[in-house]
Write a protein that holds these residues in place. Structure first.
Motif: not given
Length: 172
Positions: A149-172
């Motif tokens: 129940g503790l895990a379900q009570s948090q309804e907030e969605i964490a903001p998405v962190a900005a991706q760096s250039t290396s993150d974009i390349i890795l996700h490609v």
């Protein structure tokens, strides 16, 4: 022979320095290591085989990591790209190996026999893996005491962190 001898000398000097048997300036040891890297690069250019270049690349990677750890950490993107490429090629490689193995048989009866053996092996290994997993969870009691129940009570969605250039390349 020169490459093997130079690697041996550099390794012995580094170990002796590490255990305080000799006292050499750090610059001298770094110079010896990079001289070995240079000899290996020349050997790799002369030999021109994939195995040699893998060995040379491993030694260069070790030398960079040992002598320039800050720069080595910044090369982390290359290692992540390499690992993602390896993960990408595994499924086609296994599929191609199976196709070549099946196509290499001249007798269709052998293919059927091999297919039944492969299915039987898969079923036995999968069942064994399931039993091992069940035993591990039942013995370790992982997750006992957690309040769902503790895990379900948090309804907030964490903001998405900005991706760096290396993150974009890795996700490609």
């Amino acid at each position: 022979m020169a490459a093997l001898l130079s690697i041996t000398v550099a390794a012995i000097l580094t170990v002796l320095q590490q255990y305080s048997f000799i006292s050499l300036p750090a610059e001298v040891l770094m110079g010896v290591r990079w001289a070995v890297v240079g000899v290996l690069l020349l050997y790799g250019l002369q030999k021109r085989s994939l195995t040699t270049w893998i060995l040379v690349s491993m030694v260069v990677g070790c030398a960079i990591g040992y002598d320039f750890p800050g720069f080595a950490v910044s090369l982390n993107v290359l290692s992540k790209i390499f690992l993602k490429l390896i993960k990408t090629i595994i499924a086609p490689l296994i599929f191609a190996t199976l196709v070549v193995g099946i196509a290499g048989h001249s007798n269709l009866k052998q293919v059927g026999s091999m297919g039944w053996k492969a299915i039987l092996y898969f079923e036995i290994v999968t069942t064994l893996a399931l039993f091992i997993g069940l035993a591990a969870i039942n013995i370790s009691r992982a997750g006992v005491g957690i309040d769902p129940g503790l895990a379900q009570s948090q309804e907030e969605i964490a903001p998405v962190a900005a991706q760096s250039t290396s993150d974009i390349i890795l996700h490609v």
